[in-house]
Design a protein around this motif. Sequence first.
Motif, PDB file in Angstrom:
ATOM      1  N   GLY A   1       1.746   7.501  12.455  1.00 13.03           N
ATOM      2  CA  GLY A   1       2.479   6.685  11.372  1.00 13.03           C
ATOM      3  C   GLY A   1       2.977   7.290  10.000  1.00 13.03           C
ATOM      4  O   GLY A   1       3.891   7.119   9.522  1.00 13.03           O
ATOM      5  N   GLY A   2       1.916   8.269   9.804  1.00 11.50           N
ATOM      6  CA  GLY A   2       1.870   8.932   8.581  1.00 11.50           C
ATOM      7  C   GLY A   2       0.957   9.982   8.400  1.00 11.50           C
ATOM      8  O   GLY A   2       0.088  10.180   9.215  1.00 11.50           O
ATOM      9  N   VAL A   3       1.387  10.846   7.304  1.00 11.04           N
ATOM     10  CA  VAL A   3       0.386  12.223   7.130  1.00 11.04           C
ATOM     11  C   VAL A   3       0.289  12.210   5.577  1.00 11.04           C
ATOM     12  O   VAL A   3       1.316  12.277   4.788  1.00 11.04           O
ATOM     13  CB  VAL A   3       1.017  13.429   7.584  1.00 11.04           C
ATOM     14  CG1 VAL A   3       0.012  14.643   7.213  1.00 11.04           C
ATOM     15  CG2 VAL A   3       1.418  13.295   9.067  1.00 11.04           C
TER      16      VAL A   3
ATOM     17  N   PRO B   1       1.037  -1.084  -0.264  1.00  9.41           N
ATOM     18  CA  PRO B   1      -0.237  -0.040  -0.088  1.00  9.41           C
ATOM     19  C   PRO B   1       0.810   1.374  -0.023  1.00  9.41           C
ATOM     20  O   PRO B   1       0.409   2.288  -0.847  1.00  9.41           O
ATOM     21  CB  PRO B   1      -0.771  -0.172   1.125  1.00  9.41           C
ATOM     22  CG  PRO B   1      -1.218  -1.710   1.277  1.00  9.41           C
ATOM     23  CD  PRO B   1       0.221  -2.251   1.170  1.00  9.41           C
ATOM     24  N   ALA B   2       2.034   1.373   0.713  1.00  4.34           N
ATOM     25  CA  ALA B   2       2.704   2.585   0.603  1.00  4.34           C
ATOM     26  C   ALA B   2       3.223   2.812  -0.572  1.00  4.34           C
ATOM     27  O   ALA B   2       3.340   4.036  -0.972  1.00  4.34           O
ATOM     28  CB  ALA B   2       3.915   2.676   1.964  1.00  4.34           C
ATOM     29  N   THR B   3       3.944   1.842  -1.219  1.00  2.43           N
ATOM     30  CA  THR B   3       4.604   2.089  -2.469  1.00  2.43           C
ATOM     31  C   THR B   3       3.330   2.403  -3.494  1.00  2.43           C
ATOM     32  O   THR B   3       3.570   3.484  -4.199  1.00  2.43           O
ATOM     33  CB  THR B   3       5.211   0.736  -3.054  1.00  2.43           C
ATOM     34  OG1 THR B   3       6.035   0.368  -1.869  1.00  2.43           O
ATOM     35  CG2 THR B   3       5.700   1.015  -4.005  1.00  2.43           C
TER      36      THR B   3
ATOM     37  N   PHE C   1       2.601  11.154   0.670  1.00  4.23           N
ATOM     38  CA  PHE C   1       2.343  10.738   2.055  1.00  4.23           C
ATOM     39  C   PHE C   1       3.483  10.861   2.964  1.00  4.23           C
ATOM     40  O   PHE C   1       4.681  10.102   2.189  1.00  4.23           O
ATOM     41  CB  PHE C   1       1.815   9.188   1.564  1.00  4.23           C
ATOM     42  CG  PHE C   1       1.574   8.208   2.836  1.00  4.23           C
ATOM     43  CD1 PHE C   1       0.798   8.864   3.834  1.00  4.23           C
ATOM     44  CD2 PHE C   1       1.768   6.940   2.731  1.00  4.23           C
ATOM     45  CE1 PHE C   1       0.355   8.017   4.702  1.00  4.23           C
ATOM     46  CE2 PHE C   1       1.300   6.048   3.857  1.00  4.23           C
ATOM     47  CZ  PHE C   1       0.745   6.521   4.872  1.00  4.23           C
ATOM     48  N   THR C   2       3.629  11.427   3.594  1.00  6.37           N
ATOM     49  CA  THR C   2       4.762  11.913   4.540  1.00  6.37           C
ATOM     50  C   THR C   2       4.770  11.303   5.857  1.00  6.37           C
ATOM     51  O   THR C   2       3.554  10.363   6.186  1.00  6.37           O
ATOM     52  CB  THR C   2       5.270  13.266   4.585  1.00  6.37           C
ATOM     53  OG1 THR C   2       6.484  13.361   4.864  1.00  6.37           O
ATOM     54  CG2 THR C   2       4.329  14.062   5.042  1.00  6.37           C
ATOM     55  N   ALA C   3       5.748  11.370   6.706  1.00  5.76           N
ATOM     56  CA  ALA C   3       5.733  10.760   8.191  1.00  5.76           C
ATOM     57  C   ALA C   3       6.857  11.575   8.909  1.00  5.76           C
ATOM     58  O   ALA C   3       7.326  12.341   8.370  1.00  5.76           O
ATOM     59  CB  ALA C   3       6.279   9.418   7.987  1.00  5.76           C
ATOM     60  N   PRO C   4       6.652  11.615  10.429  1.00  2.00           N
ATOM     61  CA  PRO C   4       7.646  12.128  11.426  1.00  2.00           C
ATOM     62  C   PRO C   4       9.119  11.563  10.374  1.00  2.00           C
ATOM     63  O   PRO C   4       9.407  10.521  10.169  1.00  2.00           O
ATOM     64  CB  PRO C   4       7.267  11.421  12.433  1.00  2.00           C
ATOM     65  CG  PRO C   4       5.858  11.228  12.514  1.00  2.00           C
ATOM     66  CD  PRO C   4       5.647  10.751  10.950  1.00  2.00           C
TER      67      PRO C   4
END
Length: 250
Positions: free
Chosen positions: A240-242, A129-131, A152-155
């Motif tokens: 986990g993500g944004v 899913p992330a890819t 789709f980014t993240a800390p």
Amino acid sequence: MIAFVKGGLAALAVSALAGGALAAEADPADLAVARSLATMLQSARAVVSTNQARINDPALGDKGLSGAAVLEKAIANYREATGRDPASIDPASYEGRLIRAQMDAVVEVMDANQATINAKGTGFKGFIPATFTRLVNEAFEARVGAEASMKFTAPPVLIRNRKARPDAFEAAAIRDYLEKADWPKGQIYSALVSEAGGERARVMVPEYYVPSCLTCHGDPAGELDVTGYPKEGAHEGDLGGVISIGLIPQ
Ligand code: HEC
């Protein structure tokens, strides 16, 4: 970053962003467009999640996940989530143009990856899913140019793919708002900002780890997951993500 305060409503929600600049929240109309795009992205990603075992099945050839098939299921998910058919969104409107570009991006990414997905004899194919999410956002941006951005980014400590790294605005919004213990779970952070290209409504939709994420992102930290990345030692409920969306204020 120069804060931009829009007339009338601005005083309602003024917050201090990193560096002490004042930033007004995005307008409700811009927020609605951002939510719609985030929901479509989540709706399409859910189709890949639901079919992960099927995608990873080495015995199966054609997975039945053509661009058209995935889009149809994504639209069904979107309708269920919003009660709205994306086809009913005026194609001449800003939202209508963007969501169509996004749906075309979903089809493009699935069609481009058929050989990988349908390969017999390979189990894990790296199509996760992330890819998928990153590829759809990239295809979306290629289609809409300066009209909008989506990522789709993240800390920063969680970033695996350099392409997902937060920019200065995103990093500050994560650090100063979304990651704070008292930030209400699931609440969107938004701001109107002036950037080199002009005014932007920037909208950050937080997502949290659920148990299924932790086989790759959980404990023990440092152990390699099935994709070959070291696990982050994250826990259920952590940010986990944004989904980060940039729009031209309408
Ligand atoms: C099969 C292992 C696996 C699972 C399960 C998984 N991820 Fe990931 N995640 C990855 C990989 C690999 C990447 C890098 C993808 C890329 O190259 O863009 C990634 C990237 C991300 C990113 C983008 C930022 C970055 O680091 O590049 C976020 C956000 C993310 N994952 C959150 C989640 C969440 C939330 C879940 C559960 C709903 C989840 N992941 C489930 C492996 C996984």
